[in-house]
Design an enzyme around this catalytic site. Structure first.
Site, mmCIF file in Angstrom:
data_model
loop_
_atom_site.group_PDB
_atom_site.id
_atom_site.type_symbol
_atom_site.label_atom_id
_atom_site.label_comp_id
_atom_site.label_asym_id
_atom_site.label_seq_id
_atom_site.Cartn_x
_atom_site.Cartn_y
_atom_site.Cartn_z
ATOM 1 N N HIS A 1 0.853 -1.190 0.000
ATOM 2 C CA HIS A 1 0.000 0.000 0.000
ATOM 3 C C HIS A 1 0.888 1.239 0.000
ATOM 4 O O HIS A 1 1.647 1.477 0.929
ATOM 5 C CB HIS A 1 -0.916 0.007 1.224
ATOM 6 N N LEU A 2 0.765 2.024 -1.032
ATOM 7 C CA LEU A 2 1.525 3.250 -1.203
ATOM 8 C C LEU A 2 1.357 4.167 0.002
ATOM 9 O O LEU A 2 0.233 4.345 0.505
ATOM 10 C CB LEU A 2 1.019 3.957 -2.470
ATOM 11 N N HIS A 3 2.443 4.722 0.466
ATOM 12 C CA HIS A 3 2.382 5.723 1.521
ATOM 13 C C HIS A 3 3.610 6.620 1.438
ATOM 14 O O HIS A 3 4.710 6.161 1.194
ATOM 15 C CB HIS A 3 2.262 5.088 2.910
ATOM 16 N N GLN A 4 3.371 7.919 1.595
ATOM 17 C CA GLN A 4 4.445 8.905 1.550
ATOM 18 C C GLN A 4 4.745 9.397 2.960
ATOM 19 O O GLN A 4 3.854 9.854 3.659
ATOM 20 C CB GLN A 4 4.061 10.089 0.671
#
Length: 178
Positions: A136-139
C-alpha cells in the site's frame, strides 16, 4: 554503595542501558500484514476507525494523513491513498494531486505547531527499497530540527520521542483546520 550484579547480562562495562521494549512489537512485525491483500492491510483498515483510534490527522476525498506508529521523529506522518495500490505510477492524476496537497498541508501544519526546520519526504517503493508495507503506497513526512540526530539513534540505536502519539495526533488535527 555496592556493585550491582545481574547474572546473564554479559561482561560488566561502563555503558548505561536505555531499554525500549515497545520497539519489540515493530521488530517482531506484530502489525505487519500476513499478505499483500487489502483485507490484511493496515492502511486499508485505518480509514474505518475513528480518527483518534486510527491516529488519522486529516481525511481527504482520495487520501488521508495518518501518524506513523513507529515514528522517526515527533510528528512523523504518512499520506496514503484510500485505494489499495502499491506503486506510485498506478495513482490516478487526482490521487497524485491529493497526496501532494495533503503532503504540503502536513508540512505547513507541522511547521506551525512544532517549528520544524526542515522535512524528509519520500516513498519507499517496494520491499527491496525499504517499504515496511510495500503493498500500500504511503508517503512519509518526517519533520526535522537542527541537532535532532544526537548520539541516541546513531550510537544507541534508540529514538527518543517527547510526546505520546495520541497527543501529537490531537495537536496536528486541531491545527490542520485553522
Amino acid at each position: 554503595m555496592s556493585d550491582l550484579v545481574q547474572d546473564g547480562v554479559g561482561e560488566p562495562d561502563d555503558l548505561d542501558r536505555l531499554w525500549t521494549p515497545h520497539r519489540l512489537a515493530y521488530i517482531r512485525g506484530e502489525n505487519k500484514p500476513a499478505d499483500a491483500t487489502s483485507g490484511e492491510c493496515p492502511f486499508c483498515r485505518i480509514p474505518s476507525l475513528d480518527d483518534a483510534a486510527g491516529l488519522v490527522v486529516q481525511r481527504g476525498r482520495l487520501a488521508f494523513a495518518v501518524l506513523n506508529l513507529y515514528p522517526y521523529a515527533p510528528g512523523h506522518l504518512m499520506v496514503c491513498p484510500y485505494r489499495h495500490l502499491a506503486d506510485y505510477t498506478e495513482t490516478t492524476d487526482e490521487e497524485a494531486a491529493e497526496i501532494a496537497d495533503l503532503t504540503r498541508q502536513a508540512m505547513r501544519v507541522i511547521r506551525s505547531v512544532s517549528g520544524a526546520g526542515g522535512f524528509n519526504i519520500g516513498m519507499n517503493q517496494g520491499a527491496v527499497a525499504g517499504a515496511g508495507i510495500a503493498a500500500h503506497l504511503h508517503q512519509h513526512v518526517v519533520p526535522r530540527w537542527t541537532g535532532d540526530q544526537n548520539f541516541m539513534p546513531i550510537i544507541g540505536r534508540t529514538k527518543t520521542l517527547p510526546e505520546l502519539l495520541t497527543d501529537t495526533r490531537s495537536l496536528l488535527a486541531d491545527a490542520w483546520d485553522r
